[in-house]
Motif scaffolding. Structure first.
Motif, PDB file in Angstrom:
ATOM      1  N   GLN A 196       0.804  -1.210   0.000  1.00 57.80           N
ATOM      2  CA  GLN A 196       0.000   0.000   0.000  1.00 57.80           C
ATOM      3  C   GLN A 196       0.842   1.268   0.000  1.00 57.80           C
ATOM      4  O   GLN A 196       0.322   2.357  -0.215  1.00 57.80           O
ATOM      5  N   THR A 197       2.136   1.128   0.245  1.00 57.03           N
ATOM      6  CA  THR A 197       2.983   2.318   0.192  1.00 57.03           C
ATOM      7  C   THR A 197       3.586   2.521  -1.193  1.00 57.03           C
ATOM      8  O   THR A 197       4.283   3.499  -1.427  1.00 57.03           O
ATOM      9  N   ILE A 198       3.354   1.591  -2.124  1.00 61.29           N
ATOM     10  CA  ILE A 198       3.883   1.749  -3.482  1.00 61.29           C
ATOM     11  C   ILE A 198       3.067   2.834  -4.187  1.00 61.29           C
ATOM     12  O   ILE A 198       1.838   2.754  -4.201  1.00 61.29           O
ATOM     13  N   PRO A 199       3.721   3.842  -4.757  1.00 61.62           N
ATOM     14  CA  PRO A 199       2.973   4.933  -5.382  1.00 61.62           C
ATOM     15  C   PRO A 199       2.102   4.413  -6.518  1.00 61.62           C
ATOM     16  O   PRO A 199       2.561   3.632  -7.357  1.00 61.62           O
ATOM     17  N   TYR A 200       0.874   4.871  -6.545  1.00 61.19           N
ATOM     18  CA  TYR A 200      -0.074   4.369  -7.519  1.00 61.19           C
ATOM     19  C   TYR A 200       0.340   4.715  -8.950  1.00 61.19           C
ATOM     20  O   TYR A 200       0.058   3.965  -9.883  1.00 61.19           O
ATOM     21  N   GLU A 201       1.054   5.836  -9.097  1.00 65.48           N
ATOM     22  CA  GLU A 201       1.407   6.293 -10.453  1.00 65.48           C
ATOM     23  C   GLU A 201       2.248   5.256 -11.191  1.00 65.48           C
ATOM     24  O   GLU A 201       2.200   5.153 -12.411  1.00 65.48           O
ATOM     25  N   LEU A 202       3.038   4.502 -10.445  1.00 62.57           N
ATOM     26  CA  LEU A 202       3.862   3.471 -11.084  1.00 62.57           C
ATOM     27  C   LEU A 202       2.989   2.500 -11.871  1.00 62.57           C
ATOM     28  O   LEU A 202       3.282   2.154 -13.013  1.00 62.57           O
ATOM     29  N   TYR A 203       1.902   2.055 -11.237  1.00 55.70           N
ATOM     30  CA  TYR A 203       0.997   1.112 -11.913  1.00 55.70           C
ATOM     31  C   TYR A 203       0.295   1.802 -13.069  1.00 55.70           C
ATOM     32  O   TYR A 203       0.101   1.229 -14.133  1.00 55.70           O
ATOM     33  N   GLU A 204      -0.082   3.053 -12.815  1.00 58.68           N
ATOM     34  CA  GLU A 204      -0.830   3.796 -13.813  1.00 58.68           C
ATOM     35  C   GLU A 204      -0.033   3.900 -15.109  1.00 58.68           C
ATOM     36  O   GLU A 204      -0.519   3.561 -16.186  1.00 58.68           O
ATOM     37  N   ILE A 208      -0.674   2.193 -18.785  1.00 57.55           N
ATOM     38  CA  ILE A 208      -0.771   2.965 -20.025  1.00 57.55           C
ATOM     39  C   ILE A 208       0.205   2.414 -21.052  1.00 57.55           C
ATOM     40  O   ILE A 208      -0.083   2.355 -22.242  1.00 57.55           O
ATOM     41  N   ASP A 209       1.380   1.962 -20.567  1.00 59.89           N
ATOM     42  CA  ASP A 209       2.359   1.366 -21.487  1.00 59.89           C
ATOM     43  C   ASP A 209       1.949  -0.034 -21.931  1.00 59.89           C
ATOM     44  O   ASP A 209       2.680  -0.685 -22.672  1.00 59.89           O
ATOM     45  N   GLY A 210       0.840  -0.518 -21.418  1.00 62.01           N
ATOM     46  CA  GLY A 210       0.336  -1.806 -21.871  1.00 62.01           C
ATOM     47  C   GLY A 210       0.884  -3.003 -21.108  1.00 62.01           C
ATOM     48  O   GLY A 210       0.793  -4.129 -21.589  1.00 62.01           O
ATOM     49  N   ALA A 211       1.468  -2.785 -19.921  1.00 61.99           N
ATOM     50  CA  ALA A 211       1.975  -3.923 -19.151  1.00 61.99           C
ATOM     51  C   ALA A 211       0.812  -4.698 -18.544  1.00 61.99           C
ATOM     52  O   ALA A 211      -0.117  -4.105 -18.001  1.00 61.99           O
ATOM     53  N   SER A 212       0.869  -6.011 -18.653  1.00 60.85           N
ATOM     54  CA  SER A 212      -0.204  -6.826 -18.086  1.00 60.85           C
ATOM     55  C   SER A 212      -0.117  -6.790 -16.567  1.00 60.85           C
ATOM     56  O   SER A 212       0.892  -6.373 -15.996  1.00 60.85           O
ATOM     57  N   PHE A 217       2.946  -6.955 -11.549  1.00 64.88           N
ATOM     58  CA  PHE A 217       3.230  -7.604 -10.271  1.00 64.88           C
ATOM     59  C   PHE A 217       4.721  -7.903 -10.137  1.00 64.88           C
ATOM     60  O   PHE A 217       5.355  -7.592  -9.119  1.00 64.88           O
ATOM     61  N   TRP A 218       5.317  -8.463 -11.224  1.00 64.39           N
ATOM     62  CA  TRP A 218       6.724  -8.859 -11.123  1.00 64.39           C
ATOM     63  C   TRP A 218       7.685  -7.694 -11.239  1.00 64.39           C
ATOM     64  O   TRP A 218       8.775  -7.731 -10.676  1.00 64.39           O
ATOM     65  N   HIS A 219       7.307  -6.669 -11.985  1.00 63.17           N
ATOM     66  CA  HIS A 219       8.257  -5.591 -12.238  1.00 63.17           C
ATOM     67  C   HIS A 219       8.049  -4.360 -11.374  1.00 63.17           C
ATOM     68  O   HIS A 219       8.932  -3.517 -11.288  1.00 63.17           O
ATOM     69  N   ILE A 220       6.889  -4.249 -10.749  1.00 67.66           N
ATOM     70  CA  ILE A 220       6.685  -3.103  -9.842  1.00 67.66           C
ATOM     71  C   ILE A 220       6.544  -3.587  -8.402  1.00 67.66           C
ATOM     72  O   ILE A 220       7.271  -3.177  -7.513  1.00 67.66           O
ATOM     73  N   THR A 221       5.582  -4.514  -8.204  1.00 67.47           N
ATOM     74  CA  THR A 221       5.263  -4.895  -6.824  1.00 67.47           C
ATOM     75  C   THR A 221       6.447  -5.576  -6.140  1.00 67.47           C
ATOM     76  O   THR A 221       6.911  -5.125  -5.083  1.00 67.47           O
TER      77      THR A 221
END
Lengths: 313, 289
Positions: A196-204, A208-212, A217-221
């Motif tokens: 929950q401390t991971i900034p939401y913009e990273l996922y956003e 947008i870049d089309g990451a599944s 999950f593997w590259h950000i989380t």
């Protein structure tokens, strides 16, 4: 008059200075005194005890120094080697699935959910249940005759029930299931907190870049959770090295053998057996001190390894 | 104009899309929930049946009518009257002491400046990683021979009156919860450190202290290893009592699991009432750690 006032104010300044510089120590004293007496002193005393052949069954034996003899015996003690192997085996079988499952569950809990509190409380129910209760409930589930699991497995085992206590691997699996059931939800909440401390913009931006979702999950989380993963790996490894209640209660004969052939006797159960059943204080202390050193080394290796793996990615 | 507006809008649409759970997530969570709760449900099923019903295939999957009989039989056999009282005394006393000593030390580490503060705090954190089981032999000698507390609740309580985790937890909590300006204002008004602790820090610390208290109580209610060594069957805690019921070649699971029901349900009730705080506490300790 002036003299007295000066004296008074100097006492006050001194009190004030003590309040600033000295009093902080008063606040931490209760912790350090009690910790010193019941934490550090016993640990140091363990080292000392481990060089004796003290047994309450031999009066006067507390002064019988054997040097490092107990450690030499440990090196050649097959039961100790067996206990070490069991501890590592069960440790791997419980820690790895437990943390992977916890990661997955945390990921699910991190979605926007209806009934959030309900789900979180649900996964934490096993943690509230005591280890003793967990072991006893699973004793029935893993019973050879009329155990619940053997009933469920009937279509696959062709009528021959699995004797979960008899073979090494089966008993390791059974004990690992108890450990995993008890700790997974707790670790999931720890991961969830970090997620929950991971900034939401990273996922956003990844979306947008089309990451599944899987790639997110593997590259950000997972990389963002690195410190938390290190923390949980170290804590659960130390927990695995201390495993006692589950194997202790799984053997219903209570002779602390951990199964008829010591299939699931862990190091702490062996320590308990030497200390409690056999009255070997000195030898028990040597086991404890050895386990302490192993714990420190493994915690360090864990730390370096997990840090390395995640940073090479 | 239309372009600049449409971009944030579509991003907002994705935001909901990325984070909202769909049915597979609910299905998976439902399955996990079932696995989490089932063993406890199973303990009720078994303890509400007589032994012959448990020793049969297919096993009964719904509770039967003997729950009360088995609970009272287990209660008497396992000495649970004494056990419940002992566990309450042990966990209660430890909780009060841990909360008190941890808020004190946590306050000093979070808000006061003194020589050696960082080094001492590092010691606290390091001791969190030292498993208490390892000192069991000397601890037993100390408690039984030096203090004479064999089979005595004091022997269970006194060695665990302080907690490194507690100090760590309160320090993290107070660092962010107590504004530095408030203490500086107090200092400027000539308040002593203890007055500031009492009048400013303690009221702010209350929610964190409550969570620490809950976690500590659960932990020592559930502790087995040390009470098992120190206490005999006449004077057990609940965990020692349930461990004692289940030995032997022929295990009567109806009675054993009735014992686990007695031992577990007080904690489950606490959890149902205060689950939100307990979860908050675990997650708080994790993030700030």
């Amino acid at each position: 008059m002036t003299l007295r006032r000066q004296a008074g104010s100097s006492i006050r300044t001194r009190l004030h200075r003590f309040d600033l510089k000295g009093s902080p120590y008063l606040y931490i004293t209760p912790f350090f005194v009690l910790f010193g007496v019941f934490g550090l002193l016993p640990l140091a005393y363990t080292a000392l005890l481990s060089t004796t052949a003290w047994s309450p069954r031999r009066p006067g034996s507390e002064d019988s120094s054997v040097g490092l003899g107990n450690y030499g015996d440990l090196l050649g003690d097959e039961n100790f080697h067996n206990a070490l192997i069991n501890t590592f085996g069960i440790g791997l079988l419980s820690t790895v699935p437990q943390l992977l499952l916890a990661l997955g569950i945390a990921h699910l809990l991190n979605y926007r959910l209806r009934g959030r509190l309900f789900f979180r409380m649900g996964v934490l129910v096993p943690y509230i249940t005591s280890v003793a209760a967990v072991a006893l409930i699973f004793n029935q589930i893993f019973a050879r005759d009329f155990g619940l699991l053997n009933w469920l497995l009937q279509p696959f085992t062709g009528g021959t029930p699995i004797d979960w206590r008899a073979s090494t691997l089966a008993s390791w699996v059974a004990v690992s299931v108890m450990v995993t059931w008890h700790w997974t939800g707790y670790n999931a909440l720890i991961y969830l907190a970090a997620m929950q401390t991971i900034p939401y913009e990273l996922y956003e931006s990844a979306a947008i870049d089309g990451a599944s979702r899987w790639r997110q999950f593997w590259h950000i989380t997972v990389p963002s959770l690195r410190p938390t993963i290190i923390f949980t790996v170290i804590v659960s490894t130390i927990g695995a090295l201390q495993l006692f209640a589950e194997p202790f209660l799984f053997d219903t004969t209570r002779n602390n053998n951990g199964g008829s052939e010591r299939q699931f006797q862990t190091v702490v159960l062996y320590l308990y057996q030497q200390f409690w059943s056999n009255g070997q204080y000195g030898y028990g202390a040597a086991i404890a001190w050895t386990l302490f050193l192993i714990t420190v080394v493994i915690a360090l290796i864990n730390f370096l390894l997990v840090r390395r793996i995640r940073s090479t990615e | 104009m239309t372009v600049t507006e449409s971009i944030p809008q579509s991003a907002r649409g994705r935001k909901a899309d990325v984070h909202r759970a769909r049915w597979p997530a609910y299905a998976a969570l439902g399955a996990i929930l079932l696995l989490s709760v089932f063993p406890l449900y199973w303990s009720i099923v078994v303890s509400s049946r007589d032994q012959s019903a448990v020793g049969r295939y297919p096993p009964p999957l719904v509770p039967g009518g003997s729950l009360w009989d088995n609970l009272s039989a287990a209660y008497q056999q396992g000495n649970f009257g004494v056990a419940l009282a002992n566990s309450t005394i042990v966990a209660g006393t430890i909780t009060v002491s841990v909360v008190f000593t941890s808020t004190l030390a946590g306050f000093a580490f979070a808000k006061l400046r003194f020589r050696g503060r960082n080094a001492l705090f590092t010691v606290v954190v390091a001791t969190m990683l030292v498993p208490p089981q390892l000192a069991i032999v000397p601890l037993y000698i100390m408690v039984t021979q030096w203090f004479g507390w064999a089979n005595d609740l004091r022997g269970v309580i006194v060695p665990t009156l302080v907690s490194a985790f507690g100090v760590f937890f309160m320090r993290q909590y107070l660092t962010s919860a107590v504004p530095g300006e408030l203490l500086e204002a107090g200092r400027a008004d000539g308040a002593s450190t203890f007055r500031m602790y009492w009048n400013i820090v303690l009221p702010i610390a209350r929610p964190g202290a409550a969570v620490l208290g809950l976690l500590t109580f659960i932990m020592y209610w559930n502790d087995l290893f040390w009470p098992l060594i120190l206490l005999n069957t006449q004077n057990p805690t609940v965990q020692v009592a349930i461990a004692n019921t289940s030995s032997g070649i022929e295990v009567d699971y109806s009675l054993v699991l009735a014992g686990t029901v007695i031992a577990t349900f007080p904690m489950l009730i606490v959890f149902l009432l205060l689950g939100r705080q307990i979860i908050g506490g675990i997650m708080q300790g994790a993030v700030k750690g």
